[in-house]
Write an enzyme that holds these catalytic residues in place. Structure first.
Site, mmCIF file in Angstrom:
data_model
loop_
_atom_site.group_PDB
_atom_site.id
_atom_site.type_symbol
_atom_site.label_atom_id
_atom_site.label_comp_id
_atom_site.label_asym_id
_atom_site.label_seq_id
_atom_site.Cartn_x
_atom_site.Cartn_y
_atom_site.Cartn_z
ATOM 1 N N GLU A 284 -2.218 -9.616 2.513
ATOM 2 C CA GLU A 284 -2.329 -10.134 3.879
ATOM 3 C C GLU A 284 -3.760 -10.086 4.400
ATOM 4 O O GLU A 284 -4.122 -10.810 5.337
ATOM 5 C CB GLU A 284 -1.394 -9.348 4.811
ATOM 6 C CG GLU A 284 -1.905 -8.018 5.313
ATOM 7 C CD GLU A 284 -1.858 -6.886 4.278
ATOM 8 O OE1 GLU A 284 -2.296 -5.755 4.589
ATOM 9 O OE2 GLU A 284 -1.353 -7.131 3.161
ATOM 10 N N CYS B 43 0.836 -1.198 0.000
ATOM 11 C CA CYS B 43 0.000 0.000 0.000
ATOM 12 C C CYS B 43 0.879 1.260 0.000
ATOM 13 O O CYS B 43 1.588 1.509 -0.965
ATOM 14 C CB CYS B 43 -0.960 -0.032 1.186
ATOM 15 S SG CYS B 43 -2.324 1.147 1.046
ATOM 16 N N HIS C 13 -3.608 -5.390 -0.788
ATOM 17 C CA HIS C 13 -3.291 -5.993 0.510
ATOM 18 C C HIS C 13 -3.446 -7.519 0.463
ATOM 19 O O HIS C 13 -4.511 -8.046 0.825
ATOM 20 C CB HIS C 13 -4.203 -5.429 1.595
ATOM 21 C CG HIS C 13 -3.901 -4.034 2.001
ATOM 22 N ND1 HIS C 13 -3.019 -3.719 3.015
ATOM 23 C CD2 HIS C 13 -4.356 -2.848 1.501
ATOM 24 C CE1 HIS C 13 -2.950 -2.398 3.142
ATOM 25 N NE2 HIS C 13 -3.746 -1.845 2.232
#
Length: 417
Positions: A252, A129, A250
């Site tokens: 994760e 990000c 993202h």
């Protein structure tokens, strides 16, 4: 027991600042930290406090850097001209994205310094990000101040992409197209449907890469053309400790209901490959800085060491001064060295040859002295012969040996290569 912090590789992660109970608090999302630990590294959180950007040397050794979430980067760091957006539009952006538009210059300074350090010293770097935007800006790239104003609103409806959803942060997904033969392609290839190179990703950003820095290559694009991932192909080889990459989305967070089950098997791959590079980088760094530890011997071994030292010292003395009748009475003391050389396999060939030449044993010391005497006799014979030769003969002889030397060098080079 060794300190584990000296064993496991260290990954620096810069904290983000928020307000809790009317006080500033630093934090980092646990998803990032969990994956770093899972793959064998230790996260070292760098606090976002004034002056830390001048203390980064104190965080060494640095084996990797992970930069993730945070506020908008100061536009003055990448915009050479005043934005084309009107004051009213800028105010609207600040109101819409209130939690992200407050500039944090200290965090900017810390993260840009770390990014440049990674680029200069080839330290593995993963930017998620905001971290991807920092990497691009550090290398001379630029950003959109606001995607909706500068990109989305200028596109037909079918090409528009929603990159942020405040009401559905975790569940929000949008399509990205993966570039073939990129690291992302290798991570997600089992989840791609034939020639369809698309996956659904989670994102949470209102800015993004506008002009990509020259050293980077794209890895993924959103439907609106925004770059969602890039890397440096010349600095990507995890097995050799090389990893420079930025992901706008993202991976994760691409999981259901806070479970460990990811949307795709490739989601944690960025962290896994990053950790692999960090571990390899630590090994390279340690090998270049390693200093042999002092060997501590017990009483018996120390006594033997002293006997050997005296033996070799005596041999050196006899070699330097010449073996006289007086010194020959001490030859029995050299037997320890002889036995050592015969039984010890830890010595290199060079070390053993050197000790023998120094007269470290009775047998080798005696043979070495005989060899010296023979060499002296040969040299005397050759000198007598050359003294009888004229200048032309000597010149021809020297030219011959020079030619032989060149031929020998060529043949040796061929054999080695």
């Amino acid at each position: 027991m060794e300190n584990l912090s000296q064993v496991l590789p260290r990954v620096l992660v810069v904290a983000r600042r928020t307000v809790r109970k009317n006080k500033f608090v630093d934090f980092v999302g646990e998803y990032h930290l969990d994956l770093i630990v899972r793959y064998g590294c230790v996260p070292v959180i760098v606090p976002r406090v004034t002056g830390v950007h001048m203390l980064l040397e104190s965080f060494k050794p640095i084996h990797g850097v992970l930069l993730c979430e945070g506020e908008d980067i100061d536009p003055s760091l990448y915009e050479s001209e005043i934005s084309s957006l009107s004051p009213e539009e800028l105010q609207e952006i600040r109101e819409t994205h209130a939690s992200d538009t407050s500039i944090d210059k200290e965090k900017d300074s810390i993260e840009l310094a770390l990014a440049k350090l990674c680029l200069e010293q080839n330290i593995p770097y993963l930017g998620i990000c905001r971290g991807s935007q920092i990497l691009n800006v550090a290398c001379g790239g630029t950003l959109y101040l606001d995607l909706e104003k500068e990109l989305t609103n200028k596109l037909p409806e079918e090409r528009r992409t929603k990159h942020i959803d405040y009401d559905n942060y975790d569940e929000h997904r949008h399509v990205v197209r993966i570039v073939e033969n990129s690291p992302l392609h290798s991570w997600f290839k089992d989840s791609l449907d034939g020639e369809n190179m698309e996956i659904l990703v989670n994102s949470y950003h209102h800015q993004g890469v506008k002009r990509l820095a020259q050293r980077f290559v794209p890895m993924a694009f959103a439907s609106d053309g925004l770059m969602e991932g890039f890397y440096d192909p010349d600095a990507y080889n995890p097995e050799e400790g090389k990893f420079i990459m930025g992901l706008q989305f993202h991976p994760e967070r691409m999981r259901s209901n806070d479970l460990d089950e990811f949307d795709y098997p490739g989601c944690p791959a960025a962290y896994q490959e990053f950790a692999k590079a960090v571990i390899a980088y630590q090994k390279k760094l340690n090998s270049s800085m390693s200093v042999p530890k002092t060997l501590v011997l017990d009483g018996e071994m120390e006594s033997k060491r002293k006997i050997l030292v005296r033996c070799f010292s005596l041999a050196r003395y006899m070699y330097t001064k010449g073996a006289t009748g007086k010194s020959l009475s001490k030859v029995s003391e050299l037997e320890v060295g002889a036995e050592f050389l015969e039984s010890n396999t830890a010595l290199s060939t060079e070390q053993e040859t050197r000790l023998k030449e120094m007269g470290a044993t009775v047998r080798n010391g005696g043979s070495y002295m005989k060899k010296l005497k023979v060499d002296e006799e040969k040299q005397m014979i050759v000198r007598n012969m050359m003294n009888k030769m004229n200048i032309e003969q000597l010149s021809d002889l020297m030219a011959f040996y020079h030619l032989m030397g060149n031929i020998c060098g060529e043949v040796l080079e061929q054999k080695v290569s």
